[in-house]
Every structure is written in structure tokens, then in C-alpha cells.
Design a protein around this motif. Structure first.
Motif, short mmCIF file in Angstrom:
data_model
loop_
_atom_site.label_atom_id
_atom_site.label_comp_id
_atom_site.label_asym_id
_atom_site.label_seq_id
_atom_site.Cartn_x
_atom_site.Cartn_y
_atom_site.Cartn_z
N ARG A 172 0.82 -1.21 0.00
CA ARG A 172 0.00 0.00 0.00
C ARG A 172 0.86 1.26 0.00
N LEU A 173 1.92 1.29 0.80
CA LEU A 173 2.81 2.46 0.84
C LEU A 173 3.45 2.70 -0.51
N VAL A 174 3.94 1.63 -1.14
CA VAL A 174 4.57 1.78 -2.46
C VAL A 174 3.56 2.26 -3.49
N LEU A 175 2.32 1.78 -3.41
CA LEU A 175 1.29 2.23 -4.33
C LEU A 175 1.04 3.73 -4.17
N LEU A 176 0.91 4.19 -2.94
CA LEU A 176 0.67 5.62 -2.68
C LEU A 176 1.84 6.46 -3.19
N LEU A 177 3.05 6.02 -2.93
CA LEU A 177 4.23 6.77 -3.37
C LEU A 177 4.32 6.80 -4.89
N SER A 178 3.98 5.69 -5.53
CA SER A 178 4.08 5.65 -7.00
C SER A 178 3.06 6.57 -7.64
N VAL A 179 1.83 6.57 -7.14
CA VAL A 179 0.80 7.46 -7.70
C VAL A 179 1.16 8.92 -7.45
N ALA A 180 1.58 9.23 -6.21
CA ALA A 180 1.93 10.60 -5.86
C ALA A 180 3.14 11.09 -6.66
N GLY A 181 4.18 10.25 -6.75
CA GLY A 181 5.38 10.64 -7.47
C GLY A 181 5.13 10.82 -8.95
N SER A 182 4.39 9.89 -9.53
CA SER A 182 4.09 9.99 -10.95
C SER A 182 3.26 11.23 -11.26
N ALA A 183 2.26 11.50 -10.41
CA ALA A 183 1.42 12.68 -10.61
C ALA A 183 2.23 13.96 -10.49
N LEU A 184 3.15 13.99 -9.53
CA LEU A 184 3.98 15.19 -9.34
C LEU A 184 4.85 15.46 -10.55
N PHE A 185 5.58 14.46 -11.02
CA PHE A 185 6.48 14.68 -12.15
C PHE A 185 5.69 14.87 -13.46
N GLY A 186 4.50 14.29 -13.54
CA GLY A 186 3.66 14.53 -14.71
C GLY A 186 3.20 15.97 -14.78
N LEU A 187 2.83 16.54 -13.63
CA LEU A 187 2.41 17.95 -13.59
C LEU A 187 3.60 18.87 -13.88
N LEU A 188 4.76 18.53 -13.33
CA LEU A 188 5.95 19.34 -13.63
C LEU A 188 6.27 19.29 -15.12
N ARG A 189 6.03 18.14 -15.75
CA ARG A 189 6.28 18.02 -17.18
C ARG A 189 5.38 18.97 -17.99
N ALA A 190 4.18 19.22 -17.47
CA ALA A 190 3.27 20.13 -18.16
C ALA A 190 3.80 21.56 -18.19
N TYR A 191 4.72 21.88 -17.29
CA TYR A 191 5.29 23.23 -17.22
C TYR A 191 6.72 23.26 -17.75
N SER A 192 7.09 22.26 -18.54
CA SER A 192 8.45 22.21 -19.09
C SER A 192 8.73 23.44 -19.93
N THR A 193 9.92 24.00 -19.73
CA THR A 193 10.33 25.18 -20.49
C THR A 193 11.31 24.82 -21.61
N SER A 194 11.72 23.55 -21.66
CA SER A 194 12.65 23.12 -22.70
C SER A 194 12.46 21.63 -22.95
N TYR A 195 13.01 21.17 -24.05
CA TYR A 195 12.94 19.75 -24.37
C TYR A 195 13.68 18.93 -23.33
N GLU A 196 14.82 19.44 -22.85
CA GLU A 196 15.61 18.72 -21.87
C GLU A 196 14.84 18.52 -20.57
N MET A 197 14.12 19.54 -20.14
CA MET A 197 13.30 19.42 -18.92
C MET A 197 12.19 18.42 -19.14
N PHE A 198 11.57 18.43 -20.32
CA PHE A 198 10.51 17.49 -20.64
C PHE A 198 11.03 16.05 -20.57
N ILE A 199 12.20 15.80 -21.14
CA ILE A 199 12.78 14.46 -21.14
C ILE A 199 13.09 14.00 -19.72
#
Length: 434
Positions: A172-199
């Protein structure tokens, strides 16, 4: 695995508390959420990093907003190939007059001389990283291909690490961390200012979150009775298929890749309180000696299902003091890698792992190959992706009908042979007929 878990007939307990009652349905409702998210997150790059239809912007000719993508003068200004305008080349203008005064007809362009363009006109209003980061023309195609490669590398890195962490700290802990971490980096990807940041964000997203499918699958299926496990597996598979179709449907309405990522990933953050309500893995609790928590979950399941856990079954969760001491001693002395090494010393088990891994690899190559290439077929790419996703459903129905009747091995061999045959025959379909 500890001796405590070995001594318990968990399937027998599941027969007492209900094969697939209200408790299991509740667990599945929670676990379907990360399964759908996994479909969203794993394949979002198909649309965020998808190529676009574009052509050269012709100075002096494309100044009018009404010119469109296929103006009447286009054949006079750019070369064509297979009835389509070349994306990155145009004819050289003739004369020394200002380029903004060019008349868009044949005599103003030298069709024998071709130059590269630096500005582009796009066919529709869809926006991917191609448009925002100027990843146009063939010399940038590798950057688009790299997005999917980096995503898969992230999954490759994450899965063995997540397996170790889930065995150590719980599913359960790993599931929560995986969903939270993926959602966080996915949202950060939406604000990418360069191709390198997106990658970079494209790598960190699956590196943290790719384990959500396997973890949710285990948490959902392990408390389902033996007679209902094929059904339980099909529910998970159908959820992933509908998640893929939902991804294409959302991409159809949110044509800007930044908006699409926000729509896909924000629900991951919102879902965390609901996922916290799910029950921990009983098998994991038993393997770690947490018998009180395990029996509490099973009693809760029995109550919700309108059943009663017998005294005899409950007693099996509390072995003698001697066995408890032996179990705890064994668990403390045998680490994860020691147990893994012992498992691979069994030749039959090793052969089975190699065989199943090869089958899994083959299925992944075919499955994702068909899914990813669906957007390159003729017609609407969103509809193509939806249809390729939903075409899995009849296969799940067939599996529901035959898997328990003919067995796993025959089903696996037969379906892989049939799939391979159809993939081979597809090479003989005449080009342009369909």
C-alpha cells in the motif's frame, strides 16, 4: 516466504469469508483507479510527443490568415512527394525585390532550386512538443523517438527497485508513493520550459510510478477466491483497456499537450486519500509476522461479505510460540536477495521464469507496437487509438470462457501462435487497400 504464511491455507479462508463479496468489490473500486492512471501515464507521450502535419511558411504568401494549409498556390512554392507537400523544403524565390512582395505564382519561384525553411505552418490547432520546442524536420525525429525510449528506461529502472521496496515496506505504501510521485512529475512536465526538462520529467514519471499497475493488481487479486480469479484478472485488464481509450478521448478534446497533462495527472493527487483507505496485502503482513493486522483485515472482509470466519481458521493465524520464534528468526536472517538466490537455484523454477519472461517480452513488443503505430494509420488517429484499445475486450471475454476449462499453458500457446500468424499475414495486405 516465512513459515507462517506457508502454514496458512489462505484460499481456504477465502472460501469462508467469500470469494468475491462486498469487501473484494470495494477493494477493486479503489484499485481500478491506479490501473486507469497507469494507462494514462504510461502512454500519454503518444499524444504529447506526437508528430504533426506541417509545411514551410512561404514569406509573402502566408501573410493572409485565410491562406490555410492547402492554398491554391502551394504547388508553385513547395515540392510535393506522394501528393503531400514536403515539410521542410520550399522553392527558391526569384528576383531581388523584397520577399514580402512576392506574387505567389510559378514564375516567381525557381522550381529547380530548393532551400530549407525556418518557419512552419501547421495543419490544425493541435499543439505537441514538436510545436513548442521546434522539433521539426527529419533531423529532430530522433528526439521524438527518444521520448518513448526514455519512458521505457524509466520503467525498467523502477520495477525491480519497487519490487524490493514493496516487499520491505508493504504494497500500500509503495502504491501511494508511486501514484503521488508519478502525478507530481507529470504535472511538472506540463510546465516544461525546454525539451531537456521534458525528457527529464518523462524519465522520472515512470521511474517512480510504473509500479502502480503491478502493486494494484496484487492488492486487488490476492483476496479474491480461487474460482473468481480469472474474473478478477479480467476486471483489471478491462480497466486498463478503458483507460487507454479514455486517454485518446481526452487527447481528442484537449489538443494542447500542457492542458492534456494537467487533466491526466491532477486526478492522481486528488485520489490519494481514497487509495489510503485500501487494505494492505494480507500475504505481506503474514510474511512479516503482523498476524494481528492480517486477521483484522480478514475479519473485516468476512463482516462486509456477511460471512463468519471460523474459530479453526482464526487459530491457524496464531502458531505456537516455538513457531513464531522460528519464523521471526528465519525472516531476520534471510534477506530479499538471499531468498531470491535460493529460488533461482531450482532449475525448474529458473526455466519457468525465463520462459514466462520471454513470453512477456514478446507480448509487450507486439502489444505496444500495435498501440503506438495506431496513430500513424490512415484516418483519425484518436479514433484509431480508441479502437485498438477496445479491441482487447473480446479477448478478455474469450479468456473468461476458456481459461479455467482448458488451462493456462494451452491457452497461452494457442493465443501466441494465432497472434503471431495474424501479424505475419498482415505483411501480405496490399498497400492502400484498407
Amino acid at each position: 516466504m516465512s513459515s507462517t504464511e506457508d502454514e496458512i491455507d489462505l484460499d481456504g479462508v477465502l472460501n469462508e469469508i467469500g470469494q468475491f463479496g462486498r469487501f473484494q468489490i470495494r477493494q477493486y473500486v479503489f484499485m481500478v483507479i491506479p490501473i486507469v492512471f497507469n494507462a494514462f501515464f504510461t502512454l500519454s507521450y503518444v499524444f504529447t510527443a506526437g508528430n504533426l502535419n506541417y509545411r514551410c511558411e512561404i514569406p509573402g504568401c502566408d501573410t493572409s490568415p485565410s491562406a490555410g494549409f492547402h492554398p491554391s498556390w502551394l504547388n508553385e512554392t513547395v515540392p510535393f512527394k506522394n501528393d503531400m507537400p514536403e515539410r521542410c523544403e520550399r522553392f527558391l524565390p526569384i528576383g531581388n525585390s523584397s520577399i514580402d512582395e512576392i506574387q505567389c505564382d510559378a514564375e516567381n519561384f525557381d522550381t529547380n532550386q530548393i532551400i530549407e525553411c525556418d518557419k512552419f505552418i501547421y495543419e490544425d490547432d493541435e499543439t505537441t512538443i514538436v510545436r513548442d520546442f521546434n522539433l521539426t524536420c527529419s533531423h529532430n525525429d530522433w528526439k521524438l523517438s527518444l521520448v518513448g525510449t526514455v519512458n521505457n528506461i524509466g520503467q525498467f529502472v523502477a520495477l525491480p527497485i519497487a519490487g524490493y521496496l514493496s516487499d520491505r515496506f508493504g504494497r500500500r505504501l509503495v502504491l501511494l508513493l508511486s501514484v503521488a510521485g508519478s502525478a507530481l512529475f507529470g504535472l511538472l512536465r506540463a510546465y516544461s520550459t525546454s525539451y531537456e526538462m521534458f525528457i527529464a520529467m518523462e524519465f522520472l514519471d515512470p521511474a517512480i510510478g510504473s509500479t502502480m499497475y503491478t502493486t494494484a493488481f496484487i492488492l486487488a487479486l490476492e483476496l479474491v477466491g480461487p474460482r473468481m480469479r480469472v474474473t478478477g484478472n479480467n476486471i483489471i485488464s478491462c480497466a486498463f483497456s478503458f483507460g487507454e481509450a479514455g486517454l485518446a478521448l481526452l487527447a481528442m478534446f484537449f489538443r494542447n499537450w500542457r492542458s492534456l497533462l494537467k487533466v491526466l495527472y491532477i486526478p492522481g493527487i486528488v485520489s490519494l486519500p481514497f487509495l489510503w483507505m485500501t487494505s494492505e496485502s494480507v500475504r505481506w503482513l503474514l510474511s512479516k509476522g503482523h498476524r494481528d493486522q492480517a486477521i483484522k483485515i480478514l475479519k473485516k472482509a468476512a463482516t462486509m461479505n456477511g460471512k463468519t470466519l471460523s474459530h479453526e481458521a482464526e487459530e491457524r493465524f496464531f502458531p505456537s510460540t516455538e513457531n513464531v520464534i522460528k519464523t521471526e528468526s528465519t525472516s531476520d536472517n534471510e534477506g530479499f536477495f538471499t531468498l531470491l538466490t535460493d529460488a533461482f537455484r531450482n532449475p525448474k523454477l529458473l526455466l519457468r521464469v525465463v520462459n514466462c519472461s520471454f513470453c512477456w517480452l514478446t507480448n509487450v513488443l507486439v502489444y505496444f507496437g500495435l498501440s503506438l503505430n495506431s496513430v500513424t494509420l490512415a484516418g483519425d488517429k484518436y479514433l484509431n487509438f480508441i479502437l485498438v484499445s477496445l479491441i482487447e475486450l473480446p479477448g478478455f471475454l474469450i479468456m473468461q470462457l476458456i481459461l479455467d476449462r482448458v488451462g493456462r499453458k494451452i491457452t497461452l500457446c494457442a493465443t501466441m501462435l494465432i497472434c503471431g500468424l495474424f501479424c505475419f499475414l498482415s505483411e501480405f495486405i496490399p498497400t492502400g487497400k484498407f
